[in-house]
Design an enzyme around this catalytic site. Structure first.
Site, PDB file in Angstrom:
ATOM      1  N   ASN A 387     -43.874 -28.525  37.236  1.00 57.09           N
ATOM      2  CA  ASN A 387     -44.867 -27.874  36.387  1.00 57.09           C
ATOM      3  C   ASN A 387     -46.280 -28.367  36.698  1.00 57.09           C
ATOM      4  OD1 ASN A 387     -46.274 -26.619  34.231  1.00 57.09           O
ATOM      5  ND2 ASN A 387     -44.438 -26.626  32.980  1.00 57.09           N
ATOM      6  N   ASP A 388     -46.622 -29.564  36.240  1.00 53.12           N
ATOM      7  CA  ASP A 388     -47.985 -30.066  36.415  1.00 53.12           C
ATOM      8  C   ASP A 388     -48.391 -30.170  37.883  1.00 53.12           C
ATOM      9  OD1 ASP A 388     -48.386 -30.363  33.648  1.00 53.12           O
ATOM     10  OD2 ASP A 388     -47.391 -32.304  33.664  1.00 53.12           O
ATOM     11  N   VAL A 389     -47.442 -30.503  38.764  1.00 52.39           N
ATOM     12  CA  VAL A 389     -47.774 -30.751  40.167  1.00 52.39           C
ATOM     13  C   VAL A 389     -48.024 -29.464  40.950  1.00 52.39           C
ATOM     14  CG1 VAL A 389     -46.526 -32.926  40.207  1.00 52.39           C
ATOM     15  CG2 VAL A 389     -45.335 -30.833  40.866  1.00 52.39           C
ATOM     16  N   VAL A 390     -47.856 -28.292  40.305  1.00 55.08           N
ATOM     17  CA  VAL A 390     -48.156 -27.016  40.953  1.00 55.08           C
ATOM     18  C   VAL A 390     -49.194 -26.221  40.155  1.00 55.08           C
ATOM     19  CG1 VAL A 390     -45.891 -26.872  42.052  1.00 55.08           C
ATOM     20  CG2 VAL A 390     -46.218 -25.854  39.785  1.00 55.08           C
ATOM     21  N   SER A 428     -47.631 -33.103  30.815  1.00 53.02           N
ATOM     22  CA  SER A 428     -48.983 -33.484  30.404  1.00 53.02           C
ATOM     23  C   SER A 428     -49.457 -32.679  29.206  1.00 53.02           C
ATOM     24  CB  SER A 428     -49.953 -33.266  31.564  1.00 53.02           C
ATOM     25  OG  SER A 428     -50.081 -31.892  31.834  1.00 53.02           O
TER      26      SER A 428
END
Length: 461
Positions: A387-390, A428
């Site tokens: 999620n956050d890393v993309v 996050s």
């Protein structure tokens, strides 16, 4: 006897170093763990011959049986999804052990100040520093474990938190200097350790979001340094070398992880992690979903597919089914690669371990720097559990908590498929703008079931 002990400790150090070296590559990592384990067993056995033991064999055996039994039982039953919290608590135990050694030695010196001469003033200072660092690593790791295990909120913040944290650190340092200079009594020592433990808690409390892998790595480095310092106090070469190796490796990993998060070490130590997220930009577009059959067709007729795994893959335990689907795609001539973000999952290397468990060849797995430029020439990017890393907002919105964090350029692929249970935000708490892009389609459902349905669909084509 002394020569035998020292030679064994030297052999232990060599095994630790060789083991760590072999752990640097996935193909030799398993044997590296075994080599290091043999070194630890050798150091433990030869310690029974050490003249300082003074016949305390019963307590040693009891400690080994209890600690080893608990570790064996917990390691055998831990689920892959719970691996990060297990690593965190095991690391904390190392820091706690170093702090315990320091407490015993400092109490001995407080009871008999003449021991300072036999220990040496440098050893006393190192003992105090090791006590501080080990206690911080222990209490901080416990908080990290509680967060990862869902027993605490992801981030706990209050007014003037940074000032309170620095005040606790200053008080602990001042008390540590007093302990090293004046060898005070038990109460001051108790207060010193209490403040050190409190500082570890305060460091870990505000941590949230994708910062967790960084802090686990940081506490790992602190544990190694604490063990090395207590090795000097005990004049134990094996502890010195093992602690130094762990501390150096952990420090290097912390620097690399901080770079991956676009954070400085000063920021990690003295600023709040993962600030609260309030959406500051309006999200354009709408979420569009697609069925597993349509998703399977897109991948089956693609020339190139890049798969981005995340923590959700571990939760769904879908790695084996995912590899089965990849093999089917390869049989159809599709070029498939895996893209791993440095902080994907809940600990460093989490996704690599997960894919290795499923038998994914190492030459199909690429880090962010190696593959990020390839997304623009990719037909389909399959995001499963990440999620956050993309989240492309990290590249575009200076007001976002994720801004500046290097992310995988999934949004640049011609088509993006996102396997997700629901529409919730990432760890996050930041809404993912990728989901609203025109080239993105959501495939809702449990990861393992979705991939299983995709496999069935590909077989019918």
């Amino acid at each position: 006897m002394s020569a035998l002990i020292e030679t064994s400790y030297f052999a232990t150090a060599v095994l630790f170093i060789l083991g760590l070296k072999r752990m640097s590559h996935p193909t030799t990592a398993r044997s590296g763990v075994i080599w290091a384990g043999v070194g630890m067993a050798l150091a433990t056995l030869v310690t029974f011959l050490h003249p300082e033991i003074r016949g305390q064999y019963g307590l040693m055996l009891l400690a080994i049986l209890i600690g080893g039994g608990v570790a064996w039982w917990s390691a055998k039953r831990v689920a892959m999804t719970d691996m990060p919290q297990m690593i965190a608590i095991y690391n904390g135990m190392g820091g706690g052990a170093a702090g315990g050694i320091a407490a015993v030695e400092l109490m001995r010196v407080a009871g008999d100040p003449s021991l300072v001469e036999s220990h040496g003033h440098l050893a006393l200072w190192l003992g105090v520093l090791g006590a501080l660092i080990g206690s911080v690593a222990f209490s901080g790791s416990v908080i990290a474990w509680a967060k990862l295990d869902g027993r605490m909120k992801k981030a706990v913040r209050f007014a003037n938190q940074q000032q309170v944290t620095l005040a606790i650190l200053a008080a602990a340092v001042l008390l540590g200097i007093w302990v090293a200079l004046a060898t005070p009594g038990a109460f001051v020592l108790f207060l010193f350790f209490l403040l050190a433990l409190a500082f570890g808690v305060m460091v870990a409390l505000p941590i949230g979001g994708a910062d967790m892998p960084v802090v686990i790595s940081l506490f790992n480095a602190l544990t190694g340094l604490a063990v090395a310092m207590e090795g000097f106090v005990l004049d134990n070469a094996a502890m010195i070398i093992a602690g130094t190796v762990v501390g150096a490796a952990g420090s290097l990993l912390t620097v690399l992880m901080a770079k991956a998060m676009n954070r400085s070490l000063f920021n990690i130590l003295f600023k709040q992690f993962g600030p609260a997220s309030d959406e500051t930009t309006e999200i354009e577009g709408s979420i569009k979903d697609v069925g597993t059959m349509d998703a399977a067709v897109q991948m089956a007729y693609a020339d190139r597919v890049i798969i981005v795994p995340g923590y959700g893959l571990a939760v769904a335990q879908a790695q084996h089914k995912l590899w089965e689907m990849v093999e089917l795609l390869q049989e159809r001539g599709v070029e498939v690669s895996f893209a791993i973000h440095p902080v994907a999952g809940r600990m460093p290397g989490h996704m690599n371990v997960l894919l290795a468990e499923a038998g994914v060849p190492y030459d199909m797995i690429f880090d962010l720097e190696e593959i990020n430029n390839d997304f623009e020439t990719t037909d389909v990017a399959l995001v499963i559990g990440a999620n956050d890393v993309v989240n492309p907002v990290a590249k575009t919105d200076p007001d976002s908590p994720l801004y500046g964090m290097p992310v995988l350029n999934v949004d640049e692929a011609r088509n993006v498929l996102v396997v997700k249970r629901g529409q919730g935000a990432g760890f996050s708490g930041v809404e993912n703008h990728l989901f609203y892009r025109d080239n993105t389609r959501m495939v809702y459902g449990d990861g393992q079931k979705v991939v299983t349905d995709m496999i069935a669909s590909i077989k019918t084509l």
